[in-house]
Design an enzyme around this catalytic site. Structure first.
Site, PDB file in Angstrom:
ATOM      1  N   ASP A  91       5.811   0.507  11.850  1.00  0.00           N
ATOM      2  CA  ASP A  91       4.567  -0.134  11.417  1.00  0.00           C
ATOM      3  C   ASP A  91       4.473  -1.602  11.848  1.00  0.00           C
ATOM      4  O   ASP A  91       3.457  -2.250  11.590  1.00  0.00           O
ATOM      5  CB  ASP A  91       4.422  -0.041   9.885  1.00  0.00           C
ATOM      6  CG  ASP A  91       3.983   1.347   9.445  1.00  0.00           C
ATOM      7  OD1 ASP A  91       3.664   2.180  10.293  1.00  0.00           O
ATOM      8  OD2 ASP A  91       3.969   1.592   8.210  1.00  0.00           O
ATOM      9  N   LYS A 111       0.833  -1.208   0.000  1.00  0.00           N
ATOM     10  CA  LYS A 111       0.000   0.000   0.000  1.00  0.00           C
ATOM     11  C   LYS A 111       0.867   1.257   0.000  1.00  0.00           C
ATOM     12  O   LYS A 111       0.607   2.206  -0.729  1.00  0.00           O
ATOM     13  CB  LYS A 111      -0.891  -0.025   1.262  1.00  0.00           C
ATOM     14  CG  LYS A 111      -1.510   1.301   1.605  1.00  0.00           C
ATOM     15  CD  LYS A 111      -2.295   1.247   2.898  1.00  0.00           C
ATOM     16  CE  LYS A 111      -1.493   1.483   4.162  1.00  0.00           C
ATOM     17  NZ  LYS A 111      -1.081   2.890   4.389  1.00  0.00           N
ATOM     18  N   ASN A 112       1.919   1.246   0.837  1.00  0.00           N
ATOM     19  CA  ASN A 112       2.718   2.467   0.978  1.00  0.00           C
ATOM     20  C   ASN A 112       3.609   2.745  -0.227  1.00  0.00           C
ATOM     21  O   ASN A 112       4.253   3.787  -0.302  1.00  0.00           O
ATOM     22  CB  ASN A 112       3.574   2.408   2.249  1.00  0.00           C
ATOM     23  CG  ASN A 112       2.726   2.652   3.488  1.00  0.00           C
ATOM     24  OD1 ASN A 112       1.538   2.958   3.376  1.00  0.00           O
ATOM     25  ND2 ASN A 112       3.341   2.521   4.659  1.00  0.00           N
ATOM     26  N   CYS A 159      -4.088  12.825  14.000  1.00  0.00           N
ATOM     27  CA  CYS A 159      -4.342  11.418  13.717  1.00  0.00           C
ATOM     28  C   CYS A 159      -4.035  10.646  14.979  1.00  0.00           C
ATOM     29  O   CYS A 159      -3.284  11.114  15.833  1.00  0.00           O
ATOM     30  CB  CYS A 159      -3.473  11.033  12.530  1.00  0.00           C
ATOM     31  SG  CYS A 159      -2.737   9.440  12.529  1.00  0.00           S
ATOM     32  N   ARG A 200      -8.110  -0.419   5.799  1.00  0.00           N
ATOM     33  CA  ARG A 200      -7.315   0.593   5.105  1.00  0.00           C
ATOM     34  C   ARG A 200      -6.057  -0.017   4.493  1.00  0.00           C
ATOM     35  O   ARG A 200      -5.534   0.497   3.510  1.00  0.00           O
ATOM     36  CB  ARG A 200      -6.868   1.690   6.089  1.00  0.00           C
ATOM     37  CG  ARG A 200      -7.926   2.707   6.417  1.00  0.00           C
ATOM     38  CD  ARG A 200      -7.312   3.848   7.215  1.00  0.00           C
ATOM     39  NE  ARG A 200      -6.002   4.182   6.673  1.00  0.00           N
ATOM     40  CZ  ARG A 200      -4.921   4.480   7.409  1.00  0.00           C
ATOM     41  NH1 ARG A 200      -4.998   4.526   8.703  1.00  0.00           N
ATOM     42  NH2 ARG A 200      -3.784   4.759   6.826  1.00  0.00           N
ATOM     43  N   ARG A 251       1.665  14.148  13.016  1.00  0.00           N
ATOM     44  CA  ARG A 251       1.985  13.935  11.605  1.00  0.00           C
ATOM     45  C   ARG A 251       1.954  15.222  10.787  1.00  0.00           C
ATOM     46  O   ARG A 251       1.162  15.373   9.851  1.00  0.00           O
ATOM     47  CB  ARG A 251       1.093  12.858  11.005  1.00  0.00           C
ATOM     48  CG  ARG A 251       1.223  11.575  11.784  1.00  0.00           C
ATOM     49  CD  ARG A 251       0.563  10.424  11.152  1.00  0.00           C
ATOM     50  NE  ARG A 251       1.380   9.769  10.157  1.00  0.00           N
ATOM     51  CZ  ARG A 251       1.051   8.599   9.620  1.00  0.00           C
ATOM     52  NH1 ARG A 251      -0.039   8.001   9.964  1.00  0.00           N
ATOM     53  NH2 ARG A 251       1.824   8.049   8.733  1.00  0.00           N
TER      54      ARG A 251
HETATM   55  C1  UD1 Z   1       5.070   6.739   6.314  1.00  0.00           C
HETATM   56  C2  UD1 Z   1       4.184   5.533   6.149  1.00  0.00           C
HETATM   57  C3  UD1 Z   1       3.734   5.046   7.519  1.00  0.00           C
HETATM   58  C4  UD1 Z   1       4.940   4.814   8.432  1.00  0.00           C
HETATM   59  C5  UD1 Z   1       5.841   6.015   8.458  1.00  0.00           C
HETATM   60  C6  UD1 Z   1       7.143   5.779   9.196  1.00  0.00           C
HETATM   61  C7  UD1 Z   1       3.145   5.928   4.020  1.00  0.00           C
HETATM   62  C8  UD1 Z   1       1.904   6.260   3.259  1.00  0.00           C
HETATM   63  N1  UD1 Z   1       3.041   5.916   5.357  1.00  0.00           N
HETATM   64  O1  UD1 Z   1       4.288   7.754   6.920  1.00  0.00           O
HETATM   65  O2  UD1 Z   1       3.001   3.842   7.327  1.00  0.00           O
HETATM   66  O3  UD1 Z   1       4.489   4.569   9.743  1.00  0.00           O
HETATM   67  O4  UD1 Z   1       6.190   6.419   7.118  1.00  0.00           O
HETATM   68  O5  UD1 Z   1       7.810   4.691   8.668  1.00  0.00           O
HETATM   69  O6  UD1 Z   1       4.176   5.637   3.433  1.00  0.00           O
HETATM   70  N2  UD1 Z   1       7.527  14.557  10.309  1.00  0.00           N
HETATM   71  C9  UD1 Z   1       7.651  15.908  10.558  1.00  0.00           C
HETATM   72  N3  UD1 Z   1       7.414  16.788   9.538  1.00  0.00           N
HETATM   73  C10 UD1 Z   1       7.050  16.385   8.280  1.00  0.00           C
HETATM   74  C11 UD1 Z   1       6.944  14.991   8.027  1.00  0.00           C
HETATM   75  C12 UD1 Z   1       7.181  14.104   9.075  1.00  0.00           C
HETATM   76  O7  UD1 Z   1       7.956  16.317  11.677  1.00  0.00           O
HETATM   77  O8  UD1 Z   1       6.864  17.217   7.403  1.00  0.00           O
HETATM   78  C13 UD1 Z   1       7.781  13.578  11.413  1.00  0.00           C
HETATM   79  C14 UD1 Z   1       6.543  12.770  11.778  1.00  0.00           C
HETATM   80  O9  UD1 Z   1       5.736  13.439  12.718  1.00  0.00           O
HETATM   81  C15 UD1 Z   1       7.170  11.511  12.356  1.00  0.00           C
HETATM   82  C16 UD1 Z   1       8.451  11.336  11.521  1.00  0.00           C
HETATM   83  O10 UD1 Z   1       8.704  12.615  10.933  1.00  0.00           O
HETATM   84  O11 UD1 Z   1       7.534  11.703  13.702  1.00  0.00           O
HETATM   85  C17 UD1 Z   1       8.368  10.306  10.421  1.00  0.00           C
HETATM   86  O12 UD1 Z   1       7.203  10.539   9.663  1.00  0.00           O
HETATM   87  P1  UD1 Z   1       7.110  10.171   8.130  1.00  0.00           P
HETATM   88  O13 UD1 Z   1       8.247   9.304   7.728  1.00  0.00           O
HETATM   89  O14 UD1 Z   1       6.868  11.410   7.347  1.00  0.00           O
HETATM   90  O15 UD1 Z   1       5.779   9.308   8.092  1.00  0.00           O
HETATM   91  P2  UD1 Z   1       4.782   9.260   6.887  1.00  0.00           P
HETATM   92  O16 UD1 Z   1       5.567   9.474   5.633  1.00  0.00           O
HETATM   93  O17 UD1 Z   1       3.585  10.093   7.165  1.00  0.00           O
END
Ligand code: UD1
Length: 429
Positions: free
Chosen positions: A309, A22-23, A120, A401, A125
């Site tokens: 995850d 999915k990701n 969330c 999901r 996030r």
């Molecule tokens: C993706 C995955 C999710 C997984 C996560 C971490 C998808 C669709 N989802 O989520 O299943 O749990 O990676 O492996 O691929 N952060 C910030 N600012 C930002 C972006 C992120 O502070 O602009 C922080 C987040 O709050 C978190 C960390 O960075 O603490 C990692 O988040 P991130 O890798 O971005 O997660 P997702 O990409 O949303």
């Protein structure tokens, strides 16, 4: 609202085939925005987040073709005209990965209006790092009425250093960079296999990318991308979840259609915990439980570390292991929502900040439990598979999901699991 009724106690035996990730499918579908031509994606999982992304793309004017029957895992997306580069709140609120369309929309249409994702269950996030990167590439981004309004004539290549490793942030900016003018150097990138998979699709579309899958990615912008066909990588989280199911239930499960090279941290931990794991060729892994499980600590990290995850599912296994397992969550601040439900089933778990201490083994007793997010749901299903009696796992829309036909897959290896509609008023637990 659907629920699972699960009778625990059966060791799982047989073979489970893994679906596409999915990701990886989500960013690859968003990449279709970058070209007027057709993108065909294979090995797309039939899960709700994918349906949401289809709706999102269709709402912007994309033609999204669905296949039936045998070819259900294939989809063709054509963004020949993007009549409305807008990601509506009604759609974004149900799927946080919608922020993945921000970079491609600006790159292709020169503008985007994307609803800000809200809070969330597993943490804030934010998408500040996406915004910061796009601004550095020349976009002007304003925020009003809950929407991000972004504009750019043509994005410019630049040097981007991520303050924090972010998976979808890396993907979003990679999709922005492929059509930017000049070279973009991205440092401190996420190294997840899903980033490399997206880069493989973009390269097939004509993008010039080096280093995807490492922490430094270099992109030479091109003025146009063309259509492509791409097969999505297997879902390593789905595979890891079933490996844990095999180990926990004392079963003998073979997981096929997976990529064992993406499962290193999970396999190593299962072995440390006493399961016997055997890699059987390039796309299969066999797990055997049956012996005593031993406590082993985990600490979630970015890839190739232990995935956040998989933390909730591992915790379910830790309740069955002899000794004290420390489970440290380093990626998201509020990802222990499954703990209270596991405790209601008889687990001995104490949480202090970002560390959960699990003392085992605890015999679990069946209970009515409630899912709070996608991976927490998987943890509760795993716990129910070893619990004494019949559990009711409620709010499984979270599970839908991200897990394709989980009840069918589990039933095929001997689990007693049924999906049922709402049979008593909500609130009755
Ligand atoms: C993706 C995955 C999710 C997984 C996560 C971490 C998808 C669709 N989802 O989520 O299943 O749990 O990676 O492996 O691929 N952060 C910030 N600012 C930002 C972006 C992120 O502070 O602009 C922080 C987040 O709050 C978190 C960390 O960075 O603490 C990692 O988040 P991130 O890798 O971005 O997660 P997702 O990409 O949303």
């Amino acid at each position: 609202m659907d629920k699972f009724v699960i009778r625990g106690g059966n060791p799982l035996g047989g073979t489970i085939r893994i679906s596409g990730a999915k990701n990886s499918a989500l960013p690859c579908m968003a990449a279709a925005i970058l070209t007027e031509d057709e993108i065909t994606l294979e090995n797309i999982p039939q899960v709700r987040d994918i349906e949401t992304e289809r709706r999102l793309l269709a709402s912007m004017g994309a033609v999204v073709e669905l296949r039936e029957g045998e070819a259900r895992d294939r989809t063709t997306i054509c963004c020949h005209t993007l009549s409305d580069p807008l990601a509506k709140y009604e759609i974004v609120k149900t799927m946080r990965a919608s922020s993945l369309v921000l970079g491609p929309l600006i790159a292709r249409a020169g503008m985007a209006r994307v609803a800000m994702p809200g809070g969330c269950a597993i943490g804030g996030r934010p998408i500040d790092l996406h915004i910061k990167g796009l601004e550095k590439m020349g976009a002007t981004i304003a925020q009003e009425h809950g929407y991000l309004e972004a504009r750019a004539e043509r994005l410019r290549g630049t040097r981007l250093v991520f303050d924090k490793i972010t998976v979808t942030g890396t993907e979003d900016l990679l999709m922005a960079a492929v059509l930017a003018e000049g070279e973009t150097e991205m440092l401190n990138c996420a190294r997840e296999p899903e980033v490399a998979d997206l880069a493989a699709l973009l390269t097939a579309m004509g993008a010039k990318i080096e280093g995807a899958g490492t922490s430094t990615i270099r992109v030479q912008g091109v003025s146009r991308l063309h259509g492509a066909r791409h097969r999505i990588i297997p879902d390593r989280i789905e595979a890891g979840t079933y490996l844990i199911a095999g180990a926990m239930t004392g079963g003998d499960l073979t997981i096929t259609g997976c990529d064992p090279s993406h499962l290193g941290a999970v396999i190593a931990k299962l072995e440390e915990a006493g399961a016997r794991v055997e890699i059987q060729g390039p796309d299969a892994v066999r797990v055997r439980g049956g012996g005593k499980l031993r406590a082993a600590d985990i600490s979630t990290e970015e890839y190739p570390g232990f995935p956040t995850d998989m933390q909730a599912q591992y915790m379910a296994l830790a309740t069955q292991a002899e000794g004290v397992s420390l489970v440290k969550e380093n990626i998201f601040e509020n990802r222990f929502m499954h703990v209270q439900e596991l405790v209601r089933m008889g687990a001995n778990i104490k949480v202090d900040g970002s560390t959960a201490t699990v003392r085992g083994p605890s015999p679990l007793s069946a209970a009515a439990v409630m899912c709070s997010d996608l991976r927490a749901s998987a943890s509760l299903v795993l716990a129910a598979l070893v619990a004494d009696g019949e559990s009711i796992v409620d709010r499984i829309y979270h599970m839908d999901r991200g897990y394709e036909r989980i009840e069918e897959k589990l039933r095929s290896v001997g689990a007693q699991i049924q999906r049922v509609g709402n049979f008593f008023p909500s609130g009755n637990r």
